[in-house]
Write a protein that holds these residues in place. Structure first.
Motif, PDB file in Angstrom:
ATOM      1  N   GLU A 172      -3.245  12.829  -4.505  1.00 55.25           N
ATOM      2  CA  GLU A 172      -1.692  12.682  -4.719  1.00 55.25           C
ATOM      3  C   GLU A 172      -1.513  13.483  -6.118  1.00 55.25           C
ATOM      4  OE1 GLU A 172      -1.465   8.157  -5.761  1.00 55.25           O
ATOM      5  OE2 GLU A 172       0.418   8.575  -6.673  1.00 55.25           O
ATOM      6  N   ALA A 197       6.081   8.466  -4.200  1.00 51.87           N
ATOM      7  CA  ALA A 197       5.691   9.833  -3.965  1.00 51.87           C
ATOM      8  C   ALA A 197       5.266  10.132  -2.409  1.00 51.87           C
ATOM      9  CB  ALA A 197       4.346   9.926  -4.740  1.00 51.87           C
ATOM     10  N   PHE A 198       4.797   8.939  -1.831  1.00 50.45           N
ATOM     11  CA  PHE A 198       4.397   8.913  -0.598  1.00 50.45           C
ATOM     12  C   PHE A 198       5.692   9.242   0.381  1.00 50.45           C
ATOM     13  CE2 PHE A 198       0.762   6.019  -2.092  1.00 50.45           C
ATOM     14  CZ  PHE A 198      -0.106   7.318  -2.453  1.00 50.45           C
ATOM     15  N   ARG A 212       0.851  -1.239  -0.143  1.00 50.00           N
ATOM     16  CA  ARG A 212       0.014   0.171   0.131  1.00 50.00           C
ATOM     17  C   ARG A 212       0.722   1.349  -0.132  1.00 50.00           C
ATOM     18  NH1 ARG A 212      -5.495  -0.639   1.298  1.00 50.00           N
ATOM     19  NH2 ARG A 212      -5.473   1.473   0.098  1.00 50.00           N
ATOM     20  N   ASN A 238       6.053  19.818   3.831  1.00 50.42           N
ATOM     21  CA  ASN A 238       4.652  20.372   4.767  1.00 50.42           C
ATOM     22  C   ASN A 238       4.174  21.441   4.165  1.00 50.42           C
ATOM     23  OD1 ASN A 238       3.739  21.435   7.089  1.00 50.42           O
ATOM     24  ND2 ASN A 238       5.301  22.176   8.054  1.00 50.42           N
ATOM     25  N   PRO A 239       2.986  21.003   3.099  1.00 53.23           N
ATOM     26  CA  PRO A 239       2.309  21.687   2.412  1.00 53.23           C
ATOM     27  C   PRO A 239       1.791  23.092   2.907  1.00 53.23           C
ATOM     28  CG  PRO A 239       1.474  19.692   2.342  1.00 53.23           C
ATOM     29  CD  PRO A 239       2.742  19.601   3.105  1.00 53.23           C
ATOM     30  N   TYR A 299      -5.073  17.458  -0.703  1.00 54.08           N
ATOM     31  CA  TYR A 299      -4.309  16.147  -0.250  1.00 54.08           C
ATOM     32  C   TYR A 299      -4.457  15.143  -1.237  1.00 54.08           C
ATOM     33  CZ  TYR A 299      -3.062  18.412   4.039  1.00 54.08           C
ATOM     34  OH  TYR A 299      -2.318  19.194   5.198  1.00 54.08           O
ATOM     35  N   THR A 332       4.863   3.752  -7.034  1.00 53.04           N
ATOM     36  CA  THR A 332       5.225   5.211  -6.747  1.00 53.04           C
ATOM     37  C   THR A 332       6.196   5.314  -5.502  1.00 53.04           C
ATOM     38  OG1 THR A 332       4.716   7.370  -6.735  1.00 53.04           O
ATOM     39  CG2 THR A 332       3.050   5.980  -5.847  1.00 53.04           C
ATOM     40  N   GLY A 381      -7.897  12.774   2.176  1.00 54.89           N
ATOM     41  CA  GLY A 381      -6.868  12.602   1.133  1.00 54.89           C
ATOM     42  C   GLY A 381      -6.069  11.719   0.704  1.00 54.89           C
ATOM     43  N   SER A 382      -5.828  11.125  -0.410  1.00 55.60           N
ATOM     44  CA  SER A 382      -5.018  10.089  -0.607  1.00 55.60           C
ATOM     45  C   SER A 382      -3.756  10.155  -0.368  1.00 55.60           C
ATOM     46  CB  SER A 382      -5.171   9.623  -2.148  1.00 55.60           C
ATOM     47  OG  SER A 382      -4.833  10.727  -2.894  1.00 55.60           O
ATOM     48  N   LEU A 383      -3.103  11.483  -0.328  1.00 56.12           N
ATOM     49  CA  LEU A 383      -1.718  11.591   0.167  1.00 56.12           C
ATOM     50  C   LEU A 383      -1.324  11.248   1.498  1.00 56.12           C
ATOM     51  CD1 LEU A 383       0.659  12.442  -1.750  1.00 56.12           C
ATOM     52  CD2 LEU A 383       0.183  14.756  -1.071  1.00 56.12           C
ATOM     53  N   ASN A 384      -2.399  11.559   2.320  1.00 54.19           N
ATOM     54  CA  ASN A 384      -2.434  11.632   3.714  1.00 54.19           C
ATOM     55  C   ASN A 384      -2.266  10.074   3.916  1.00 54.19           C
ATOM     56  OD1 ASN A 384      -2.299  14.029   4.867  1.00 54.19           O
ATOM     57  ND2 ASN A 384      -4.480  14.377   4.689  1.00 54.19           N
ATOM     58  N   TYR A 385      -3.277   9.364   3.405  1.00 51.48           N
ATOM     59  CA  TYR A 385      -3.160   7.956   3.676  1.00 51.48           C
ATOM     60  C   TYR A 385      -1.948   7.026   3.207  1.00 51.48           C
ATOM     61  CZ  TYR A 385      -5.178   3.165   3.922  1.00 51.48           C
ATOM     62  OH  TYR A 385      -5.609   1.993   4.497  1.00 51.48           O
ATOM     63  N   LEU A 400      -3.600  10.331   9.560  1.00 54.66           N
ATOM     64  CA  LEU A 400      -4.735   9.893   9.231  1.00 54.66           C
ATOM     65  C   LEU A 400      -6.112  10.544   9.643  1.00 54.66           C
ATOM     66  CD1 LEU A 400      -4.020   6.046  10.197  1.00 54.66           C
ATOM     67  CD2 LEU A 400      -4.390   6.941   7.655  1.00 54.66           C
ATOM     68  N   GLY A 436       0.462   3.880  -5.778  1.00 48.95           N
ATOM     69  CA  GLY A 436      -0.305   5.090  -6.091  1.00 48.95           C
ATOM     70  C   GLY A 436      -1.631   5.013  -7.174  1.00 48.95           C
ATOM     71  N   GLU A 437      -1.885   5.992  -7.593  1.00 46.12           N
ATOM     72  CA  GLU A 437      -3.250   6.019  -8.685  1.00 46.12           C
ATOM     73  C   GLU A 437      -2.790   5.278  -9.971  1.00 46.12           C
ATOM     74  OE1 GLU A 437      -5.228   9.649  -9.454  1.00 46.12           O
ATOM     75  OE2 GLU A 437      -4.820  10.059  -7.400  1.00 46.12           O
ATOM     76  N   ASP A 438      -1.550   5.628 -10.380  1.00 45.78           N
ATOM     77  CA  ASP A 438      -1.116   4.813 -11.675  1.00 45.78           C
ATOM     78  C   ASP A 438       0.093   3.883 -11.388  1.00 45.78           C
ATOM     79  OD1 ASP A 438      -2.453   7.367 -12.884  1.00 45.78           O
ATOM     80  OD2 ASP A 438      -0.423   7.800 -12.361  1.00 45.78           O
TER      81      ASP A 438
END
Lengths: 559, 349
Positions: free
Chosen positions: B243, A333-334, A322, A341-342, B241, A331, A523-527, A519, A326-328
């Motif tokens: 991706e 990326a996580f 997991r 720290n956006p 947030y 990755t 948002g998928s980035l957080n997960y 958590l 990622g989406e494609d």
């Protein structure tokens, strides 16, 4: 050494620190909560107890809490004891890594474990997907979400390592010759196991079984998250009463029932354990097992490894997958996002910083726990001490006490000098040590009790002082158990167990807290980041474990 | 022995500021803000506040909103902090009854809508709000050629059987807010009929928001339920947030009609603070435009101050509920236990 005065002196020196520690950070805060909850106007108010024992709801909760803990313990023993025996007896490639990985579940936050199980066994999990993929139909057959089965599976997953390490560590030090003798005398492997090995192992079996039972008895997150809200344990009910209904009397009454019940269980247990301890001439050094030569032995190893893979490695692997999908597709990326720290939040923790905090707390916990547990265990291991008999169950209590109750106790009790620690960082390793301490004592005791008095006496006769006796006789025999105790302290601290959830703390976020923070928002980035951080936590755990093994191996050479 | 010294040395290195905090000479005074785990604020803003008022801000986080309030009440004789943020309207009455806050008529209150100022004694001042409402997985509804639900009553229709996941009001604050939405909407005991029908329509109850959203919601991770109870700000967070930033949010909040409960979060000065002046300045800061414009992207709530402008991602992807369901804080405090009990008997047994 056996004169009355010396004995008292010894008692104070060995047990004093541990008792002081428990008095200040366990009994005092707990008493403060009970005082506030049960004697609101300075007089005992029995109404919450009356309600408790007359309402069928609370009795149901108590009953469920008990039987789920008993069944979870049984299942954990069934899964872990064979694995421990096989690991102690044989040597095979990858053994150390398997051992290290089996510790990992213990540190993972419950939310993350839930995610791992759902990724694997959930209604849309990997196994169901596989079923659909293989043409088994439109939906997979597994419907485990919010079921009792998932609770038991998770309890076994979490507590496997407790039985595995304690029984395995104990078994490794036993001489093989009893079992071998039985075999030579014509016993079948099964008879040898049943009549020789298992009775010898009894102290370790009882010790680990008790720990698992107590742990499941005070289970909070797993029951809530995996079982869903239909299943409530005492711990869940205490939290609900204290935090959401602000019914402190009821929460205090429930906590008291929880504590007394655990005390009764442990009292029975400590009696049992004393009767079963056997003094043997142990191997001073774990030989690391023999090579598997027979087909049965190879089959046993294969089966155990398969079980470990299914039960422990697969959920962990699901997490790792997991964290990089990622989406494609694949990755990193996580992992990269962990460094950003956006929103410029002041509560953002860089991963390295979280790792540093976690390690510092773990190290402090380890020192504090061992410093208190080793002397206390030495005292408890001596035969026929009435005081020890009383003391033993008391030392185990912190493990079984509700985290909310203890956390609130800290707030009320530790607010004045010299114990003005309410929001100090020191409270964190102290609270971790409270939970780790019973684990350490339980890991050390079976080993200590197995040191034959004859060996010590021989050393004394030869002119060795108490310290030299301890260093040359006890310590080498203990090394394995010390390692187990150290691993538990480390792991309990890394996983943020116990009262720390409710300890008000300033900005020293650790890895589990960082995971919770991630958590907390959609948002998928957080997960993805939470999964990535969980993998880092796994990595740090395995690293810490291998490091401790290394230290233990080095200190062996010194003795 | 050597190892022991090394260990302590390591702890000192790993935990910056752990040993040093006590030994400092002319440092500015410290002001402590106690808050829940979800609180967040920009680093720059804090730096600005600290240098403008020559103060060091310290944050103490102590669990969820309920746990924080309980701890504040327990420590009333020797407060843990100077200011507390995070009491919401479901806990407002309890906080006021416990009498742990000092009144403060902040000048910025003139910019805050009357409807949010629930405490006439001005001990608890509104900082932000969020509407607890249904969130739907738009992609799922398109794929299944079904209209997303528009109203609470839709959820009891056969077409939406087995699609909804909610939180347990006994253990979760959005769960309680949603229960209150149904109570405000259908009345007491009418709400129990609604929940009976919802149960018959196979509603799933998770213990908390994390488990409902991450564990069962189909738009996040691997859940299989396309309707979840969350916040009106959640779709904005989904985009912020994501991706890869999508043009349209994957989820949508049901904000029309009387379908959501407005959760309002308050700040208050704790009784017994020795730094009343600084505490007032901190409250002013929390109500200021600067903080109010930062908070949506930090906590995904809406600013209470009407002069604050919303960030683009909020404007584009979500709205506030037009007619939030109302339940008076005093009513909530009076009936909380009984409502939760009745709900538990109806839905979980």
């Amino acid at each position: 050494m056996d004169s009355g005065l010396d004995r008292n002196g010894l008692k104070i020196i060995l047990c004093g620190p541990a008792l002081l520690f428990l008095a200040a950070f366990y009994f005092y805060p707990l008493a403060a909560v009970f005082e506030l909850g049960l004697r609101p106007q300075g007089a005992w108010d029995p109404t919450p107890f009356k309600r408790l024992f007359t309402a069928p709801y609370f009795l149901r909760v108590l009953w469920f809490t008990t039987w789920q803990a008993a069944l979870s313990t049984l299942l954990t023993m069934i899964a872990a004891v064979p694995a421990a025996l096989v690991f102690a007896r044989y040597r095979f490639p990858g053994k150390r890594l398997f051992q290290a990985l089996s510790t990992v579940p213990f540190v993972l936050p419950t939310v993350v474990v839930a995610a791992a199980f759902q990724a694997l066994l959930g209604n849309r999990g990997l196994l169901n997907d596989l079923w659909v993929f293989c043409g088994g139909g439109e939906r997979g057959p597994l419907r485990l979400d919010q079921s009792l089965g998932l609770i038991f599976l998770a309890h076994v997953f979490y507590n496997f390592t407790v039985v595995f390490r304690i029984v395995g560590g104990f078994r490794e030090r036993l001489q093989e010759n009893f079992t071998d003798a039985a075999r030579v005398l014509g016993a079948s492997p099964w008879t040898a196991l049943r009549q020789v090995t298992l009775p010898l192992l009894a102290p370790a079996l009882y010790a680990s079984g008790l720990l698992v039972f107590i742990f499941c008895f005070s289970s909070f997150g797993i029951i809530l998250i995996l079982g869903g809200p239909r299943y409530a344990t005492l711990e869940v009910e205490i939290y609900r009463q204290a935090v959401h209904l602000f019914n402190l009397p009821m929460a205090a009454a429930l906590s008291m029932v929880q504590v007394l019940f655990s005390l009764a269980v442990m009292w029975v247990y400590t009696g049992l354990q004393r009767r079963t301890s056997v003094a043997l001439t142990p191997r001073s050094r774990a030989a690391g097992g023999r090579r598997a030569e027979t087909r049965t032995a190879k089959l046993a190893i294969g089966l155990v490894l398969a079980l470990l893979t299914l039960l422990i490695l697969l959920p962990l692997a699901a997490l790792m997958v997991r964290s990089v999908s990622g989406e494609d597709g694949w990755t990193l990326a996580f992992y990269r996002a962990l460094g950003d720290n956006p929103s410029g939040s002041i509560f953002y923790v860089a991963p390295l910083q979280a790792i540093r905090h976690s390690l510092a707390f773990a190290l402090a916990t380890l020192i504090c726990t061992l410093a208190l547990a080793v002397p206390a265990a030495i005292y408890l291991a001596q035969p026929l001490r009435r005081f020890a008999h009383l003391l033993d169950p008391l030392l185990m209590l912190p493990l079984s006490t509700s985290a909310v109750t203890l956390g609130f106790g800290f707030i009320i009790a530790l607010d004045r000098p010299p114990l003005n620690l309410r929001s100090s960082w020191i409270l964190v390793p102290l609270a971790h040590s409270l939970v780790a301490f019973p684990f350490a004592v339980r890991s050390l005791l079976p080993a200590l009790r197995s040191v034959p008095a004859g060996l010590r006496e021989a050393a004394q006769v030869l002119g060795a002082g108490p310290w030299t006796v301890w260093k040359t006789v006890d310590l080498p025999i203990l090394a394995r158990a010390l390692l187990v105790a150290a691993v538990f302290s480390l792991v309990i601290s890394l996983g943020e167990f116990g009262a720390t959830v409710f300890v008000a703390r300033p900005q020293t976020p650790t890895m589990p807290l960082a995971i919770y923070r991630l958590l907390g928002q959609p948002g998928s980035l957080n997960y993805g980041q939470a999964m990535a951080m969980s993998c880092l936590l796994m990595l740090v755990t395995v690293g810490g474990f291998l490091f401790l093994e290394r230290v233990a191996a080095l200190s062996h050479r010194e003795f | 022995m050597k190892q022991l010294i090394l260990c302590w040395f390591l702890i000192g290195v790993l935990l910056p500021g752990a040993g040093r905090a006590a030994a400092a000479d002319p440092e500015p005074p410290t002001l402590t803000l106690m808050t829940h785990d979800s609180f967040s604020v920009g680093k720059d803003l804090i730096a600005e506040f600290e240098s403008a008022h020559r103060v060091k801000l310290r944050f103490v986080k102590a669990g969820d909103a309920g746990a924080v309030l309980t701890q504040a009440i327990l420590s009333r004789n020797n407060p843990l902090a100077d200011v507390l943020f995070g009491v919401d309207n479901t806990f407002l009455s309890r906080a006021l009854q416990a009498d742990i806050f000092e009144p403060y008529a902040a000048p910025a209150l003139k910019d805050i809508p009357e409807a949010l100022q629930l405490d006439a004694t001005q001990r608890l001042l509104p900082v932000d709000f969020g509407d607890v409402c249904l969130n739907v997985d738009r992609r799922w509804f398109t794929a299944h050629q079904l209209e997303p639900p528009k109203d609470l009553t839709d959820l009891t229709q056969p077409a939406y059987k087995g699609l909804t996941v909610v939180e347990n009001p006994a253990t979760s604050s959005p769960g309680l807010a949603f229960l209150l939405a149904t109570i405000g909407r259908f009345g007491d005991p009418g709400f129990l009929d609604y929940w009976k029908r919802l149960k018959a329509n196979d509603v799933l109850v998770a213990d908390g928001w994390k488990q409902a959203y991450w564990g069962h919601f189909s738009a996040a991770s691997k859940g299989d339920r396309p309707i979840v109870v969350s916040y009106a700000g959640s779709p904005a967070a989904e985009v912020h947030y994501a991706e890869k930033k999508p043009a349209e949010a994957r989820t949508a909040a049901v904000v029309d009609g009387a379908n959501g409960f407005r959760q309002i979060e308050f700040v208050g000065i704790l009784k017994g603070t020795a730094q009343r002046r600084l505490a007032e300045q901190l409250v002013d800061f929390l109500l200021s435009r600067r903080f109010q414009e930062d908070l949506p992207l930090q906590m995904f709530m809406f600013p209470a101050n009407r002069t604050a402008t919303l960030p683009e991602v909020f404007v584009k992807h979500t709205r506030v509920t037009e007619t939030p369901v109302q339940v008076a804080p005093a009513m909530i405090e009076k009936n909380r236990e009984q409502w939760i009990q009745a709900w538990t008997e109806t839905v979980l047994r």
